[in-house]
Write an enzyme that holds these catalytic residues in place. Structure first.
Site, PDB file in Angstrom:
ATOM      1  CE  LYS A  54      -2.340   1.502   3.769  1.00 57.08           C
ATOM      2  NZ  LYS A  54      -2.202   2.960   3.844  1.00 57.08           N
ATOM      3  CG  ASP A  83      -4.739   4.387   1.923  1.00 53.46           C
ATOM      4  OD1 ASP A  83      -5.898   4.790   1.670  1.00 53.46           O
ATOM      5  OD2 ASP A  83      -4.320   4.182   3.078  1.00 53.46           O
ATOM      6  CE  LYS A  85      -7.107   6.344   4.817  1.00 59.03           C
ATOM      7  NZ  LYS A  85      -5.686   6.018   4.722  1.00 59.03           N
ATOM      8  CG  ASP A  88     -11.445  18.474  -3.959  1.00 59.24           C
ATOM      9  OD1 ASP A  88     -12.364  19.292  -4.146  1.00 59.24           O
ATOM     10  OD2 ASP A  88     -10.249  18.809  -3.865  1.00 59.24           O
ATOM     11  CB  THR A 139      -8.966   2.042  11.917  1.00 57.30           C
ATOM     12  OG1 THR A 139      -7.795   2.423  11.212  1.00 57.30           O
ATOM     13  CG2 THR A 139      -9.778   1.083  11.089  1.00 57.30           C
ATOM     14  NE  ARG A 229       1.695   2.732  13.209  1.00 57.46           N
ATOM     15  CZ  ARG A 229       0.829   3.563  13.757  1.00 57.46           C
ATOM     16  NH1 ARG A 229       1.252   4.514  14.570  1.00 57.46           N
ATOM     17  NH2 ARG A 229      -0.462   3.451  13.512  1.00 57.46           N
TER      18      ARG A 229
HETATM   19  O1  C5P Z   1       0.909   1.144  11.153  1.00 57.39           O
HETATM   20  P1  C5P Z   1      -0.524   0.696  11.000  1.00 57.39           P
HETATM   21  O2  C5P Z   1      -0.666  -0.819  10.918  1.00 57.39           O
HETATM   22  O3  C5P Z   1      -1.432   1.325  12.024  1.00 57.39           O
HETATM   23  O4  C5P Z   1      -0.940   1.270   9.552  1.00 57.39           O
HETATM   24  C1  C5P Z   1      -2.269   1.239   9.091  1.00 57.39           C
HETATM   25  C2  C5P Z   1      -2.325   1.770   7.702  1.00 57.39           C
HETATM   26  O5  C5P Z   1      -3.671   1.723   7.251  1.00 57.39           O
HETATM   27  C3  C5P Z   1      -1.869   3.226   7.554  1.00 57.39           C
HETATM   28  O6  C5P Z   1      -1.203   3.320   6.304  1.00 57.39           O
HETATM   29  C4  C5P Z   1      -3.154   4.022   7.520  1.00 57.39           C
HETATM   30  O7  C5P Z   1      -3.042   5.170   6.713  1.00 57.39           O
HETATM   31  C5  C5P Z   1      -4.098   3.030   6.865  1.00 57.39           C
HETATM   32  N1  C5P Z   1      -5.516   3.210   7.162  1.00 57.39           N
HETATM   33  C6  C5P Z   1      -6.024   3.246   8.447  1.00 57.39           C
HETATM   34  N2  C5P Z   1      -7.367   3.454   8.654  1.00 57.39           N
HETATM   35  C7  C5P Z   1      -8.197   3.575   7.614  1.00 57.39           C
HETATM   36  C8  C5P Z   1      -7.697   3.511   6.305  1.00 57.39           C
HETATM   37  C9  C5P Z   1      -6.340   3.304   6.121  1.00 57.39           C
HETATM   38  O8  C5P Z   1      -5.279   3.082   9.399  1.00 57.39           O
HETATM   39  N3  C5P Z   1      -9.491   3.698   7.819  1.00 57.39           N
END
Ligand code: C5P
Length: 251
Positions: A54, A83, A85, A88, A139, A229
């Protein structure tokens, strides 16, 4: 802006047919790193270990569209999910989406909050070249944050309403947290369900609020899980990815 050699396109319906995915193909790793060199290093390490990478705002803003092509060159077996997002007015979003069509990415995210007609315009602009995923509620948001943002409905209800908009607009899928999977499945069973906020047992939550383990998310109906992460910060990133795939295989 040349990001040619796109893989053959598939229809949104075929893209959303996720029931038969192998555990490895369900794992999407977020390339949340600062520059292309770091991204290419991670992509090389994870080639053969995960299904999709991603590319998010941090990397895309730093490096531009060429990073999509460069990642694909070092990890040709991996699909790419852009991604961005987007949110607009429809005219601006559709212009951006028409540019993304040439990138050869599997999915592109847009925010679902503007409703069905808005999402439908995005789906039409994408055509068969890229699957539009509608982000329901981030999330990192919890009930308190949603109320502070002016939403009067319960968070899960908001997610469900936005999943209905995505379904009616013909999106390829939605992004939601693991906790809303059953409600999303009930109203939009044919959409791909992409779930971030995934944390293996005992892992640091960071800024995520609505988290779930990999196995639980897939058992509850996630088509794909997005992990950042917990893999990026591991000493051995491939081993961390393999451990998650093993966990999915046993779920
Ligand atoms: O590091 P972590 O596992 O928290 O990363 C989650 C990834 O998912 C990040 O790239 C974040 O931008 C993305 N994301 C998210 N919540 C959403 C959509 C995408 O955390 N609703």
């Amino acid at each position: 802006m040349s990001t040619t050699s796109a893989p053959p396109s598939t229809s949104a319906a075929a893209r959303a047919g996720t029931d038969a995915l192998e555990p490895r193909d369900r794992l999407i790793v977020a390339l949340d790193v600062a520059d292309a060199d770091a991204a290419l290093e991670v992509a090389r390490r994870l080639s053969g270990h995960v299904g999709m990478l991603k590319i998010g705002l941090e990397l895309f803003v730093a490096e531009g569209p060429s990073v999509v092509r460069r990642v694909r060159e070092v990890a040709p077996d991996l699909e790419i999910f852009l991604d961005l997002k987007l949110h607009d007015i429809p005219n601006t979003m559709c212009g951006a989406i028409r540019s993304v069509r040439a990138f050869g990415v599997k999915f592109l995210t847009v925010h679902a909050g503007s409703g069905t007609a808005h999402l439908q315009a995005c789906v039409e602009a994408a055509g068969d070249a890229v699957g539009i995923l509608a982000v329901t509620v981030l999330t990192s948001q919890d009930e308190v944050a949603c109320r502070q943002a002016g939403h009067t409905r319960a968070l899960e209800e908001l997610v469900e309403m936005r999943a209905v908009c995505a379904r009616d607009a013909g999106c390829a899928g939605v992004v939601c947290s693991g906790r809303e999977l059953s409600r999303v499945r009930a109203v939009a069973p044919r959409l791909a369900r992409v779930v971030p906020g995934i944390r293996p047992a005992g892992a640091d939550l960071g800024d995520q609020a609505r988290v779930m383990t990999p196995a639980r998310a897939v058992a509850d109906g996630a088509s794909y899980i997005v992990v950042g992460r917990p893999i990026l910060q591991a000493q051995d990133q491939a081993a961390a990815a393999d451990a998650i795939v093993r966990e999915l295989a046993g779920s």
